[in-house]
Structures are given as structure tokens and as C-alpha cells.
Write a protein that holds these residues in place. Sequence first.
Motif, PDB file in Angstrom:
ATOM      1  N   PRO A   1       0.820  -1.214   0.000  1.00 25.88           N
ATOM      2  CA  PRO A   1       0.000   0.000   0.000  1.00 25.88           C
ATOM      3  C   PRO A   1       0.853   1.262   0.000  1.00 25.88           C
ATOM      4  N   ASN A   2       0.203   2.365  -0.304  1.00 25.30           N
ATOM      5  CA  ASN A   2       0.854   3.673  -0.239  1.00 25.30           C
ATOM      6  C   ASN A   2       0.803   4.143   1.211  1.00 25.30           C
ATOM      7  N   THR A   3       1.934   4.154   1.885  1.00 21.66           N
ATOM      8  CA  THR A   3       1.948   4.424   3.321  1.00 21.66           C
ATOM      9  C   THR A   3       2.593   5.773   3.650  1.00 21.66           C
ATOM     10  N   ILE A   4       2.195   6.311   4.797  1.00 26.51           N
ATOM     11  CA  ILE A   4       2.746   7.555   5.346  1.00 26.51           C
ATOM     12  C   ILE A   4       3.020   7.310   6.827  1.00 26.51           C
ATOM     13  N   GLU A   5       4.096   7.889   7.321  1.00 30.11           N
ATOM     14  CA  GLU A   5       4.454   7.688   8.728  1.00 30.11           C
ATOM     15  C   GLU A   5       3.646   8.613   9.624  1.00 30.11           C
ATOM     16  N   VAL A   6       3.046   8.036  10.654  1.00 28.24           N
ATOM     17  CA  VAL A   6       2.305   8.790  11.662  1.00 28.24           C
ATOM     18  C   VAL A   6       2.746   8.294  13.028  1.00 28.24           C
ATOM     19  N   GLU A   7       3.316   9.169  13.818  1.00 26.80           N
ATOM     20  CA  GLU A   7       3.759   8.819  15.176  1.00 26.80           C
ATOM     21  C   GLU A   7       4.625   7.559  15.202  1.00 26.80           C
ATOM     22  N   GLY A   8       5.540   7.467  14.258  1.00 28.60           N
ATOM     23  CA  GLY A   8       6.521   6.382  14.285  1.00 28.60           C
ATOM     24  C   GLY A   8       6.099   5.092  13.616  1.00 28.60           C
ATOM     25  N   VAL A   9       4.871   5.019  13.085  1.00 29.33           N
ATOM     26  CA  VAL A   9       4.429   3.810  12.392  1.00 29.33           C
ATOM     27  C   VAL A   9       3.942   4.174  10.997  1.00 29.33           C
ATOM     28  N   GLN A  10       4.037   3.224  10.076  1.00 28.88           N
ATOM     29  CA  GLN A  10       3.574   3.430   8.713  1.00 28.88           C
ATOM     30  C   GLN A  10       2.116   2.997   8.590  1.00 28.88           C
ATOM     31  N   VAL A  11       1.277   3.873   8.019  1.00 28.50           N
ATOM     32  CA  VAL A  11      -0.129   3.540   7.821  1.00 28.50           C
ATOM     33  C   VAL A  11      -0.542   3.903   6.401  1.00 28.50           C
ATOM     34  N   GLU A  12      -1.629   3.315   5.930  1.00 27.85           N
ATOM     35  CA  GLU A  12      -2.141   3.600   4.594  1.00 27.85           C
ATOM     36  C   GLU A  12      -2.547   5.072   4.517  1.00 27.85           C
ATOM     37  N   ALA A  13      -2.230   5.711   3.390  1.00 24.92           N
ATOM     38  CA  ALA A  13      -2.406   7.158   3.260  1.00 24.92           C
ATOM     39  C   ALA A  13      -3.849   7.605   3.498  1.00 24.92           C
ATOM     40  N   HIS A  14      -4.832   6.773   3.145  1.00 19.39           N
ATOM     41  CA  HIS A  14      -6.226   7.169   3.288  1.00 19.39           C
ATOM     42  C   HIS A  14      -6.643   7.383   4.743  1.00 19.39           C
ATOM     43  N   ILE A  15      -5.983   6.749   5.686  1.00 15.42           N
ATOM     44  CA  ILE A  15      -6.453   6.812   7.073  1.00 15.42           C
ATOM     45  C   ILE A  15      -5.698   7.846   7.912  1.00 15.42           C
ATOM     46  N   VAL A  16      -4.776   8.559   7.307  1.00 15.61           N
ATOM     47  CA  VAL A  16      -3.929   9.480   8.067  1.00 15.61           C
ATOM     48  C   VAL A  16      -4.745  10.552   8.773  1.00 15.61           C
ATOM     49  N   SER A  17      -5.635  11.223   8.047  1.00  9.96           N
ATOM     50  CA  SER A  17      -6.397  12.314   8.661  1.00  9.96           C
ATOM     51  C   SER A  17      -7.272  11.808   9.801  1.00  9.96           C
ATOM     52  N   ALA A  18      -7.909  10.654   9.623  1.00  7.72           N
ATOM     53  CA  ALA A  18      -8.758  10.093  10.673  1.00  7.72           C
ATOM     54  C   ALA A  18      -7.940   9.708  11.896  1.00  7.72           C
ATOM     55  N   LEU A  19      -6.775   9.127  11.670  1.00  4.47           N
ATOM     56  CA  LEU A  19      -5.923   8.710  12.784  1.00  4.47           C
ATOM     57  C   LEU A  19      -5.414   9.923  13.560  1.00  4.47           C
ATOM     58  N   GLU A  20      -5.050  10.965  12.848  1.00  2.00           N
ATOM     59  CA  GLU A  20      -4.568  12.179  13.517  1.00  2.00           C
ATOM     60  C   GLU A  20      -5.681  12.848  14.321  1.00  2.00           C
ATOM     61  N   MET A  21      -6.911  12.840  13.793  1.00  4.72           N
ATOM     62  CA  MET A  21      -8.036  13.407  14.537  1.00  4.72           C
ATOM     63  C   MET A  21      -8.366  12.569  15.760  1.00  4.72           C
ATOM     64  N   LEU A  22      -8.220  11.248  15.644  1.00  5.96           N
ATOM     65  CA  LEU A  22      -8.433  10.361  16.790  1.00  5.96           C
ATOM     66  C   LEU A  22      -7.426  10.662  17.892  1.00  5.96           C
ATOM     67  N   MET A  23      -6.179  10.827  17.526  1.00  3.70           N
ATOM     68  CA  MET A  23      -5.135  11.128  18.506  1.00  3.70           C
ATOM     69  C   MET A  23      -5.363  12.478  19.167  1.00  3.70           C
ATOM     70  N   GLU A  24      -5.779  13.467  18.362  1.00  3.50           N
ATOM     71  CA  GLU A  24      -6.017  14.802  18.916  1.00  3.50           C
ATOM     72  C   GLU A  24      -7.187  14.790  19.897  1.00  3.50           C
ATOM     73  N   ALA A  25      -8.248  14.043  19.578  1.00  7.23           N
ATOM     74  CA  ALA A  25      -9.399  13.942  20.472  1.00  7.23           C
ATOM     75  C   ALA A  25      -9.009  13.280  21.784  1.00  7.23           C
ATOM     76  N   ALA A  26      -8.194  12.233  21.713  1.00  7.69           N
ATOM     77  CA  ALA A  26      -7.731  11.563  22.924  1.00  7.69           C
ATOM     78  C   ALA A  26      -6.868  12.502  23.766  1.00  7.69           C
ATOM     79  N   LYS A  27      -6.027  13.274  23.100  1.00  9.43           N
ATOM     80  CA  LYS A  27      -5.159  14.218  23.800  1.00  9.43           C
ATOM     81  C   LYS A  27      -5.965  15.264  24.549  1.00  9.43           C
ATOM     82  N   GLU A  28      -7.058  15.732  23.936  1.00  6.56           N
ATOM     83  CA  GLU A  28      -7.919  16.718  24.591  1.00  6.56           C
ATOM     84  C   GLU A  28      -8.577  16.145  25.838  1.00  6.56           C
TER      85      GLU A  28
END
Length: 295
Positions: free
Chosen positions: A131-158
Amino acid sequence: MPKKRKKRVVLSRTDHRINIGPAGRNLFISRDKQLQSRQAKHIMLWMRGVMALVVLLVAAGVGMFIAFYMVPYFQKEISLESSSGSQVRENSLLSQTEIPVYDDMGLPLYSNEVSLFVINENSPQDASYVPNTIEVEGVQVEAHIVSALEMLMEAAKEDGLALVFTEGYVSYEEQEERYEAKVTELMESEGLTTVMARTQARLVVPRAGESDMQTGMCVRVQGDPETFTDSRTFTWLRSNMGKYGFVFRYPEGKKDYTGCSEDYTVIRYVGSNHAIAMQQRSLCLEEYISYLNSQ
């Protein structure tokens, strides 16, 4: 007595004359003029030689540019166009160009071919699927899920919770190494036969080509799988991750469908609409896909 006739004195010419024109008029050219004329001719010849050399160099440069850049470029374009027509599917189905629709939270909603693409025992992939991957917080994930994963992390941080991921995309080769290592471990630690060890290993570590981690749509959250359900992280994820399109990949009591033992540390992106529907019906990914196919 007759007078002697004086002898005529003829002086020799010391200059050069040339006849020009019909009237044969003489033009006097001094030696200095002749020298300057020769020098001018030499300079003109030299300049013509330099210009000819420059033209040759420019022509050679253009020829090299066409031969080494333009020709390979067009050959590559033609090759890509011809191969795309005959190829049934690209190396990565998830790398296809798609204009997403966004939900109320601003998250993209992809087609089922993207959101519900799965790799398991019944839908395996070979080593060519990458797959086409992008690194997020030290792990490689599929590019389509990057925005959702980042929003999930931000919500947890809040909410005062830091999500730490220990694993994302796992290649075919790496999964093969993990599976073989688990088989060896079971044979040595529990004295199992090769056949029994391979069967037991698949419940914990799927074989290469049968792991959903190869899609890049899954991430593993830091924690002990055996005690993870007692953690605050688990409670928060269960209550909130569906809004961001994530579900637990290997929930309890679904081994017959997933082929893997319970492991709540692995979460999987399916899109917010599918995640909510799966939670409402208490379905794992394989069950949900079967449910949609039966409609």
C-alpha cells in the motif's frame, strides 16, 4: 655634330597595382592595407569556425536531451498506458485516485473498495501488494487513514489520553518472519509438532499474505493484549473511536470469523459510517462484510 639623345631612365615599381573595372583604372593598395585585409579575413574565418562549433555543440546537446530524456519519458508514458489497460488491479488497490466525500466532522468517506478492503485467510494477498503508506507517530499507515488517525489522537489528547502506537503496516516478508518465529517458539517451548505449531501459531500471528496488517489500515495500540480491556485507553477507544472510523479488529468471540484470537490492542479503520453500523450490530469486519453482501 649631332646631339646625343639622353637615355631614358625607367624607375622600377615598388608598389602593387591591380586593374579593376572596364576602364582598367588602377587602385593603389599599400602594404599596411594588405596586412589589415589578411588579418580581417583570418578573423572572419576564425569567427565562422567558432560559430560552426557552437552550432554543433547546441545540436549535440539537443540530440542528447531528446535521446536520453524525451524518448525514455514518452516510452515510459506509453508503457504505463498500455499496462494499465491490461492489468486487472494495481499493486495497491488503496492507492487509486478517488475524490472523497466528507462527513460532518470533516472526515473523508471512501468507497467500500477502500474502507472495507481486507486481507485474511479467505482473501489473501501475495508479496506484490504494497500500500501507499505515510508515517504517523513512528508507524507506517495507509495514506487514506492518516487524517482520521490524527483526529483520533487529537481527540484523545484533549481528554488527557496519549495514544501510542507500536505497530502499523507490516510487509509480507516481515509477517512471514514473525509467523515462522512463532512456529519455532511453540515447537521449542511447548514441544508441539510442526503441524500443530503452525496451526496454533496462526491464531496469534497470521501467515504471510493473510494478515490485515498488510493493508496498512490497522494500528496496534501500546498495551498488553491480556489486560488491555482493563485500561483507560480501551474504555476511551470503545466510546469514541467509532466517530473517527475505527473499530476493534479482533474482538472477543469472533475467532471463527477473523481466524485470530481476541486482541483489543489492534484497531482498524473502516470509515465512520461503517464503524457505527458495526458497533450497533456487534459485528466484526468479516461478519459485517458478509452482512453487506447479503443485502
